[in-house]
Design a protein around this motif. Structure first.
Motif, PDB file in Angstrom:
ATOM      1  N   ALA A 105      -4.821  -5.168  18.337  1.00 47.62           N
ATOM      2  CA  ALA A 105      -5.934  -5.583  17.479  1.00 47.62           C
ATOM      3  C   ALA A 105      -6.465  -4.407  16.661  1.00 47.62           C
ATOM      4  CB  ALA A 105      -7.052  -6.182  18.336  1.00 47.62           C
ATOM      5  N   LEU A 106      -6.550  -3.244  17.289  1.00 47.71           N
ATOM      6  CA  LEU A 106      -7.003  -2.060  16.559  1.00 47.71           C
ATOM      7  C   LEU A 106      -6.007  -1.685  15.465  1.00 47.71           C
ATOM      8  CD1 LEU A 106      -8.914   0.343  16.161  1.00 47.71           C
ATOM      9  CD2 LEU A 106      -7.631   1.550  17.938  1.00 47.71           C
ATOM     10  N   GLY A 107      -4.716  -1.827  15.763  1.00 46.92           N
ATOM     11  CA  GLY A 107      -3.701  -1.514  14.762  1.00 46.92           C
ATOM     12  C   GLY A 107      -3.807  -2.409  13.540  1.00 46.92           C
ATOM     13  N   ARG A 108      -4.091  -3.691  13.784  1.00 46.92           N
ATOM     14  CA  ARG A 108      -4.223  -4.604  12.647  1.00 46.92           C
ATOM     15  C   ARG A 108      -5.430  -4.234  11.787  1.00 46.92           C
ATOM     16  NH1 ARG A 108      -2.533  -8.405  16.640  1.00 46.92           N
ATOM     17  NH2 ARG A 108      -4.707  -8.870  17.175  1.00 46.92           N
ATOM     18  N   ALA A 109      -6.547  -3.884  12.429  1.00 53.24           N
ATOM     19  CA  ALA A 109      -7.735  -3.501  11.659  1.00 53.24           C
ATOM     20  C   ALA A 109      -7.506  -2.183  10.925  1.00 53.24           C
ATOM     21  CB  ALA A 109      -8.944  -3.392  12.588  1.00 53.24           C
ATOM     22  N   SER A 110      -6.819  -1.257  11.578  1.00 50.64           N
ATOM     23  CA  SER A 110      -6.608   0.054  10.961  1.00 50.64           C
ATOM     24  C   SER A 110      -5.632  -0.025   9.792  1.00 50.64           C
ATOM     25  CB  SER A 110      -6.081   1.046  12.002  1.00 50.64           C
ATOM     26  OG  SER A 110      -7.008   1.194  13.065  1.00 50.64           O
ATOM     27  N   ALA A 111      -4.735  -1.015   9.812  1.00 50.44           N
ATOM     28  CA  ALA A 111      -3.762  -1.125   8.725  1.00 50.44           C
ATOM     29  C   ALA A 111      -4.435  -1.352   7.379  1.00 50.44           C
ATOM     30  CB  ALA A 111      -2.783  -2.267   9.018  1.00 50.44           C
ATOM     31  N   LEU A 112      -5.629  -1.922   7.386  1.00 45.27           N
ATOM     32  CA  LEU A 112      -6.332  -2.171   6.123  1.00 45.27           C
ATOM     33  C   LEU A 112      -6.792  -0.872   5.459  1.00 45.27           C
ATOM     34  CD1 LEU A 112      -8.456  -5.287   7.142  1.00 45.27           C
ATOM     35  CD2 LEU A 112      -6.414  -5.232   5.703  1.00 45.27           C
ATOM     36  N   ARG A 113      -6.728   0.244   6.199  1.00 45.02           N
ATOM     37  CA  ARG A 113      -7.095   1.509   5.566  1.00 45.02           C
ATOM     38  C   ARG A 113      -6.138   1.874   4.429  1.00 45.02           C
ATOM     39  NH1 ARG A 113      -8.087   5.540  10.587  1.00 45.02           N
ATOM     40  NH2 ARG A 113      -6.076   4.655  11.165  1.00 45.02           N
ATOM     41  N   ALA A 114      -4.912   1.324   4.488  1.00 41.55           N
ATOM     42  CA  ALA A 114      -3.971   1.579   3.391  1.00 41.55           C
ATOM     43  C   ALA A 114      -4.498   1.020   2.079  1.00 41.55           C
ATOM     44  CB  ALA A 114      -2.613   0.964   3.723  1.00 41.55           C
ATOM     45  N   LEU A 115      -5.263  -0.071   2.176  1.00 43.52           N
ATOM     46  CA  LEU A 115      -5.851  -0.642   0.968  1.00 43.52           C
ATOM     47  C   LEU A 115      -6.915   0.284   0.382  1.00 43.52           C
ATOM     48  CD1 LEU A 115      -5.909  -3.052  -0.934  1.00 43.52           C
ATOM     49  CD2 LEU A 115      -7.529  -4.182   0.615  1.00 43.52           C
ATOM     50  N   VAL A 116      -7.643   0.988   1.248  1.00 41.42           N
ATOM     51  CA  VAL A 116      -8.635   1.955   0.777  1.00 41.42           C
ATOM     52  C   VAL A 116      -7.944   3.066  -0.018  1.00 41.42           C
ATOM     53  CG1 VAL A 116     -10.352   3.651   1.511  1.00 41.42           C
ATOM     54  CG2 VAL A 116     -10.203   1.453   2.684  1.00 41.42           C
ATOM     55  N   VAL A 117      -6.821   3.576   0.511  1.00 46.10           N
ATOM     56  CA  VAL A 117      -6.076   4.632  -0.181  1.00 46.10           C
ATOM     57  C   VAL A 117      -5.561   4.120  -1.521  1.00 46.10           C
ATOM     58  CG1 VAL A 117      -4.066   6.137  -0.060  1.00 46.10           C
ATOM     59  CG2 VAL A 117      -5.448   5.741   1.990  1.00 46.10           C
ATOM     60  N   ALA A 118      -5.058   2.879  -1.534  1.00 43.88           N
ATOM     61  CA  ALA A 118      -4.522   2.326  -2.786  1.00 43.88           C
ATOM     62  C   ALA A 118      -5.623   2.193  -3.835  1.00 43.88           C
ATOM     63  CB  ALA A 118      -3.876   0.965  -2.513  1.00 43.88           C
ATOM     64  N   LEU A 119      -6.811   1.725  -3.407  1.00 45.02           N
ATOM     65  CA  LEU A 119      -7.908   1.535  -4.359  1.00 45.02           C
ATOM     66  C   LEU A 119      -8.488   2.860  -4.840  1.00 45.02           C
ATOM     67  CD1 LEU A 119      -9.980  -1.448  -2.898  1.00 45.02           C
ATOM     68  CD2 LEU A 119      -8.809  -1.371  -5.099  1.00 45.02           C
ATOM     69  N   GLY A 120      -8.798   3.735  -3.913  1.00 43.03           N
ATOM     70  CA  GLY A 120      -9.515   4.955  -4.276  1.00 43.03           C
ATOM     71  C   GLY A 120      -8.638   6.085  -4.742  1.00 43.03           C
ATOM     72  N   GLY A 121      -7.359   6.148  -4.283  1.00 43.32           N
ATOM     73  CA  GLY A 121      -6.502   7.259  -4.640  1.00 43.32           C
ATOM     74  C   GLY A 121      -5.459   6.936  -5.684  1.00 43.32           C
ATOM     75  N   ARG A 122      -4.837   5.754  -5.580  1.00 44.26           N
ATOM     76  CA  ARG A 122      -3.729   5.422  -6.466  1.00 44.26           C
ATOM     77  C   ARG A 122      -4.164   4.673  -7.721  1.00 44.26           C
ATOM     78  NH1 ARG A 122       0.941   5.674  -3.344  1.00 44.26           N
ATOM     79  NH2 ARG A 122       0.692   7.504  -1.997  1.00 44.26           N
ATOM     80  N   LEU A 123      -5.094   3.739  -7.581  1.00 45.40           N
ATOM     81  CA  LEU A 123      -5.489   2.929  -8.736  1.00 45.40           C
ATOM     82  C   LEU A 123      -6.076   3.761  -9.878  1.00 45.40           C
ATOM     83  CD1 LEU A 123      -5.550   0.107  -9.866  1.00 45.40           C
ATOM     84  CD2 LEU A 123      -7.776  -0.260  -8.770  1.00 45.40           C
ATOM     85  N   PRO A 124      -6.940   4.784  -9.606  1.00 48.71           N
ATOM     86  CA  PRO A 124      -7.413   5.612 -10.727  1.00 48.71           C
ATOM     87  C   PRO A 124      -6.274   6.287 -11.495  1.00 48.71           C
ATOM     88  CG  PRO A 124      -8.790   5.967  -8.803  1.00 48.71           C
ATOM     89  CD  PRO A 124      -7.629   5.147  -8.339  1.00 48.71           C
ATOM     90  N   VAL A 125      -5.242   6.754 -10.780  1.00 47.35           N
ATOM     91  CA  VAL A 125      -4.101   7.384 -11.448  1.00 47.35           C
ATOM     92  C   VAL A 125      -3.394   6.377 -12.351  1.00 47.35           C
ATOM     93  CG1 VAL A 125      -1.887   8.548 -11.112  1.00 47.35           C
ATOM     94  CG2 VAL A 125      -3.810   9.040  -9.569  1.00 47.35           C
TER      95      VAL A 125
END
Length: 574
Positions: free
Chosen positions: A210-230
């Motif tokens: 269950a923790l792994g499933r919740a933590s996997a959403l952190r990849a979306l944070v990286v995509a939004l905040g780090g990759r999308l601006p580029v």
């Protein structure tokens, strides 16, 4: 203040990185002046060297924040352990490990957050100075990523706590099984123990998934905040360059801020810092729960009344001569009432005792039995007032100071034999002490030590059984209406144990014995069987009729005393 100063110095390289790259391209290489371009890049390299020095110089100031936190946590854990002498040593060890984890996590978080925070702020300021036109393309997805990260913290923290609790339960179940292997074998409860361990392991695995499933959403944070601006800047670059909103050097400078500063910072925040922050929150929560109510101002909570000079705190409790005041209304002297007694070692933990009701009559001899880990020693601590019930009540005629508890590890201090024996009864006469020594069979060890006036310089020279005999005599002499022996005879031979228990049973007052041999239960007036958090109190013969589990338990115990290799074994581990 020093930490802030060096943090400001660390902010210089991220701040100037894009500006220097832009100047190197526009004023140097594209202008046909490669020397100028190299000079700008050299300045950027020098700034990075300054940043490395500032990071190193800030460590002593960081330690000034972390070490006092560690010291405060250690003090809290130690006070909690001293306030509960019956606390499980393994639990105290786990708490000290968690303190060190909190120290390391705090240091790592502060060091990393400081660097990440400085980098983010400096990069955004640099972007505003270099190319304010691109700020909306960067800030909008960055704010969205921040909001998502904040929303994910709560479920991830809950998941992390569930993992920790499940792992603690698995460790506790495994520890109980290992400590009680003799009980498991004697009672034939191997399958039940295996089922409990399997259930705990499955619970731990489910919590981790269950923790792994919740933590996997952190990849979306990286995509939004780090990759999308580029991607947004790259998509808008042709339009911006065509309208002279950006120069080629400024575009490379913006890319430097995004790829070298912003994207790594977002990755660190969402990944490493997110994980460390959750771990720290869970560790601090566990420490707060385990040490709740142990805040004692310095200078209070000293050694119990009647402790001789030089005796360290944290020793088993004693009572001064005479029956202490404070008998609960309606409870006769020496009577013990357990009403809806419930106790859990920590909030959210499975209760060890869950709704135990019983009355020990004045002058009665009660044996407490049950498998390992069922809560026998916990009940002894509750009877002596060393622990507070989660719910329900323990009422003792004579008050909690009218109870003397003798645990398995007997405490003997340097001094004379007389001082050790009369610690809880300083007004006892020599004939009274001599009679107690003879009744409990301690005359041999007393004679070996030189008699009642003999010196006892090093308690470590005594065997565990000899220390128990001296502590038993001390307890026998105490003017207490209730005596609790928590496996206090486990190092004695069966014949010596029988002599001790019979002497205590004939002594005025109520006797509660946490039994580790079936013979203790057979000698008692009544037996309290603990199983599954509940208790049944009855005479031995009646209990065999009322409880199939007790009947099976007795059968295995008796079988273990008559089988091959059973000499001297009366076979019930605690």
């Amino acid at each position: 203040m020093g930490l802030l100063v060096w943090s400001g110095v660390e902010a210089v390289p991220p701040l100037v990185s894009g500006l220097f790259v832009s100047a190197a391209v526009d004023q140097g290489f594209l202008a046909g002046r490669p020397g100028v371009g190299v000079a700008w890049l050299g300045g950027f390299g020098a700034a990075m060297g300054v940043r490395a020095y500032a990071a190193r110089a800030g460590f002593p100031y960081l330690a000034g924040v972390v070490e006092p936190l560690r010291d405060a946590l250690v003090e809290r854990v130690v006070r909690g352990a001293l306030a509960r002498p019956a606390a499980d040593p393994a639990a105290v060890a786990r708490l000290t490990e968690q303190v060190e984890s909190a120290r390391q996590l705090t240091a790592t978080l502060l060091r990393t957050l400081r660097g990440v925070g400085v980098t983010l702020v400096a990069a955004l300021v640099g972007l505003a100075l270099l190319a304010p036109v691109v700020l909306p393309l960067v800030l909008v997805p960055l704010l969205a990523a921040g909001l998502l990260f904040v929303r994910l913290l709560r479920p991830m923290a809950a998941g992390r706590q569930a993992v920790v609790l499940a792992e603690e339960r698995l460790a506790a179940e495994a520890g109980r099984a290992l400590r009680g292997l003799r009980d498991v074998q004697a009672t034939g409860s191997g399958e039940a123990v295996a089922r409990a361990l399997t259930g705990a392991a499955r619970e731990s695995a489910a919590a981790s998934r269950a923790l792994g499933r919740a933590s996997a959403l952190r990849a979306l944070v990286v995509a939004l905040g780090g990759r999308l601006p580029v991607l947004a800047v790259l998509a808008a670059a042709p339009w911006l360059l065509a309208r002279d909103a950006l120069t080629a050097g400024e575009l490379l400078g913006v890319a430097t801020y995004l790829l070298q500063q912003l994207d790594p910072a977002v990755r660190t925040l969402a990944g490493t810092v997110g994980g460390w922050l959750l771990n720290l929150a869970v560790v601090l929560d566990r420490l707060a729960a385990a040490t709740a109510g142990t805040d004692t101002p310095a200078g209070t909570g000293s050694a119990p009344p009647g402790v001789p000079p030089g005796v360290p705190p944290g020793v088993p409790p004693g009572v001064p001569p005479g029956v202490p005041p404070g008998v609960p209304p309606g409870v006769p002297l020496g009577e013990v009432r357990l009403t809806g007694l419930r106790y859990a070692h920590a909030p959210g933990a499975t209760p060890v005792l869950d709704g135990v009701d019983a009355v020990f009559r004045p002058g009665e001899h009660v044996a407490v039995v049950g498998p390992s880990g069922v809560g026998k020693s916990t009940l002894a601590g509750l009877l002596a007032g060393l622990a507070t019930p989660t719910a329900g009540a323990v009422l003792v005629g004579g008050g909690m100071r009218g109870v003397v508890l003798l645990p398995q590890e007997a405490y003997v201090f340097p001094g004379s034999v007389w001082e050790n024996l009369t610690w809880l009864a300083p007004g006892a006469s020599e004939p009274e002490v001599a009679e107690a020594v003879g009744r409990l069979g301690a005359d041999g060890v007393v004679a070996r030590l030189g008699g009642l006036a003999g010196p006892l310089r090093d308690p470590g020279e005594l065997s565990a059984g000899e220390r128990q005999l001296l502590a038993l005599v001390r307890t026998y002499l105490a003017a207490s209406p209730v005596v609790v022996l928590d496996e206090a005879t486990c190092h004695l031979e069966p014949a010596a144990e029988e002599r001790v228990e019979r002497a205590f049973a004939e002594r005025p007052g109520t006797l509660v014995v946490v039994a580790h041999r079936i013979s203790s239960a057979l000698r008692a007036d009544r037996v309290l069987l603990l199983d599954g958090g509940h208790g049944v109190l009855a005479r031995h013969g009646d209990l065999q009729v009322l409880s199939p589990f007790y009947r099976e338990l007795v059968g295995h115990w008796l079988g273990s005393t008559t089988g091959p290799g059973a000499a001297g074994g009366t076979g019930l581990a605690s």
